[in-house]
Design a protein around this motif. Structure first.
Motif, PDB file in Angstrom:
ATOM      1  N   GLY A 227       0.850  -1.175   0.000  1.00  0.00           N
ATOM      2  CA  GLY A 227       0.000   0.000   0.000  1.00  0.00           C
ATOM      3  C   GLY A 227       0.887   1.226   0.000  1.00  0.00           C
ATOM      4  N   CYS A 228       0.449   2.296  -0.633  1.00  0.00           N
ATOM      5  CA  CYS A 228       1.291   3.494  -0.665  1.00  0.00           C
ATOM      6  C   CYS A 228       0.446   4.755  -0.828  1.00  0.00           C
ATOM      7  CB  CYS A 228       2.322   3.404  -1.796  1.00  0.00           C
ATOM      8  SG  CYS A 228       1.615   3.371  -3.457  1.00  0.00           S
ATOM      9  N   VAL A 229       0.990   5.844  -0.320  1.00  0.00           N
ATOM     10  CA  VAL A 229       0.392   7.172  -0.479  1.00  0.00           C
ATOM     11  C   VAL A 229       1.494   8.124  -0.899  1.00  0.00           C
ATOM     12  CG1 VAL A 229      -0.745   9.096   0.681  1.00  0.00           C
ATOM     13  CG2 VAL A 229      -1.425   6.766   1.229  1.00  0.00           C
TER      14      VAL A 229
ATOM     15  N   PHE B 196      12.681   5.537  -9.741  1.00  0.00           N
ATOM     16  CA  PHE B 196      12.411   6.841 -10.323  1.00  0.00           C
ATOM     17  C   PHE B 196      13.196   6.947 -11.630  1.00  0.00           C
ATOM     18  CE2 PHE B 196      11.842   8.789  -5.810  1.00  0.00           C
ATOM     19  CZ  PHE B 196      10.604   8.173  -5.716  1.00  0.00           C
ATOM     20  N   ASP B 197      12.486   6.971 -12.760  1.00  0.00           N
ATOM     21  CA  ASP B 197      13.180   7.081 -14.047  1.00  0.00           C
ATOM     22  C   ASP B 197      13.593   8.531 -14.293  1.00  0.00           C
ATOM     23  OD1 ASP B 197      10.871   8.436 -14.899  1.00  0.00           O
ATOM     24  OD2 ASP B 197      10.028   6.675 -15.897  1.00  0.00           O
ATOM     25  N   MET B 198      14.274   8.773 -15.402  1.00  0.00           N
ATOM     26  CA  MET B 198      14.805  10.108 -15.678  1.00  0.00           C
ATOM     27  C   MET B 198      13.702  11.151 -15.804  1.00  0.00           C
ATOM     28  SD  MET B 198      18.008  10.121 -15.481  1.00  0.00           S
ATOM     29  CE  MET B 198      18.253  11.773 -16.134  1.00  0.00           C
TER      30      MET B 198
ATOM     31  N   ASP C 227       1.502  11.090 -11.656  1.00  0.00           N
ATOM     32  CA  ASP C 227       0.233  11.822 -11.720  1.00  0.00           C
ATOM     33  C   ASP C 227       0.276  13.096 -10.892  1.00  0.00           C
ATOM     34  OD1 ASP C 227      -0.815   9.846 -13.343  1.00  0.00           O
ATOM     35  OD2 ASP C 227      -1.921   8.838 -11.732  1.00  0.00           O
ATOM     36  N   LEU C 228       0.885  13.021  -9.702  1.00  0.00           N
ATOM     37  CA  LEU C 228       0.961  14.194  -8.829  1.00  0.00           C
ATOM     38  C   LEU C 228       1.841  15.285  -9.440  1.00  0.00           C
ATOM     39  CD1 LEU C 228       0.264  15.575  -6.176  1.00  0.00           C
ATOM     40  CD2 LEU C 228       2.173  14.356  -5.104  1.00  0.00           C
ATOM     41  N   LEU C 229       2.977  14.899 -10.000  1.00  0.00           N
ATOM     42  CA  LEU C 229       3.866  15.886 -10.617  1.00  0.00           C
ATOM     43  C   LEU C 229       3.222  16.527 -11.844  1.00  0.00           C
ATOM     44  CD1 LEU C 229       7.307  14.055 -10.298  1.00  0.00           C
ATOM     45  CD2 LEU C 229       6.378  15.873  -8.854  1.00  0.00           C
TER      46      LEU C 229
ATOM     47  N   GLU D  30       5.347   4.829  -8.376  1.00  0.00           N
ATOM     48  CA  GLU D  30       5.780   5.584  -9.556  1.00  0.00           C
ATOM     49  C   GLU D  30       4.604   6.204 -10.310  1.00  0.00           C
ATOM     50  OE1 GLU D  30       8.774   2.338  -8.668  1.00  0.00           O
ATOM     51  OE2 GLU D  30       6.587   2.510  -8.754  1.00  0.00           O
ATOM     52  N   ASP D  31       3.528   5.453 -10.455  1.00  0.00           N
ATOM     53  CA  ASP D  31       2.349   5.981 -11.155  1.00  0.00           C
ATOM     54  C   ASP D  31       1.733   7.141 -10.387  1.00  0.00           C
ATOM     55  OD1 ASP D  31       2.649   4.087 -13.147  1.00  0.00           O
ATOM     56  OD2 ASP D  31       1.187   2.700 -12.285  1.00  0.00           O
TER      57      ASP D  31
END
Length: 209
Positions: A84-86, A181-183, A142-144, A137-138
């Protein structure tokens, strides 16, 4: 996609396991049941892979049992435990008011707090979803993407507040996955001037081998 058939396939794997890994995981992780049936918290669709990820919560834990189903050919692919993640944007200040922070940011916050006995600073948080399912990552991407149009506001905010991305990750100690975290993600973080704080929690029972 026939959602009902996808759900039926996923539930059937829990009720009558066909994979050794399912038996191993469920021997020590108890699925949440509603009305005598495994409770499905959500389903994520991977369009390119024609794959559905069916998420089942586990009692007393913040990670999930996931059943992967081929929605095109309607068959079971695999099972796994998913953390789970936030992922949230945070801004805090000891000296500037909450109203000042929100005004400068120009973005409606998800949650706010003010300095007092329980809090050492004023601050606010922005996250796009309350759901804990899915990949870090997804959610970060989305947040960025959401924050990018507010770059000028964030630059101004950085002069009066500490700000950055906060990631909470709750994994199963027997199947912890990495965070990549990709480039593109790193470039977006740098462009927005955002640091990243990651809190990782591992819990759960030992697997029986």
């Amino acid at each position: 996609m026939d959602k009902q058939k996808v759900q039926d396939i996923a539930i059937a794997e829990i009720m009558t396991p066909t994979l050794a890994l399912t038996q191993q995981f469920l021997a020590v992780n108890k699925i949440v049941f509603h009305n005598q049936m495994p409770f499905i918290e959500d389903i994520l669709l991977r369009e390119e892979e024609k794959k559905a990820e069916v998420y089942f919560p586990i009692e007393g834990e913040k990670y999930y049992f996931v059943v992967y189903v081929d929605w095109e050919n309607l068959h079971l692919i695999a099972v796994a435990i998913s953390a789970g993640c936030v992922v949230s944007f945070l801004a805090t200040s000891d000296t500037h008011s909450l109203n000042e922070l929100i005004t400068v940011a120009g973005i409606a916050p998800t949650r706010t707090w003010e300095k007092g006995k329980a809090k050492r600073h004023n601050g606010f948080e922005i996250h796009l979803s309350q759901k804990k399912i899915g990949d870090v990552e997804d959610k970060l991407r989305d947040l960025l993407t959401f924050l990018s149009p507010h770059k000028a506001n964030l630059e101004a905010l950085s002069s009066i507040a500490a700000m950055g991305i906060d990631i909470a990750y709750w994994g199963y100690k027997e199947q912890m996955w990495g965070i990549h975290f990709d480039m593109d993600l790193l470039t977006q973080l740098v462009n927005l001037g955002l640091s990243v704080d990651i809190d990782i929690y591992a819990s759960g029972s030992d697997l029986v081998l």
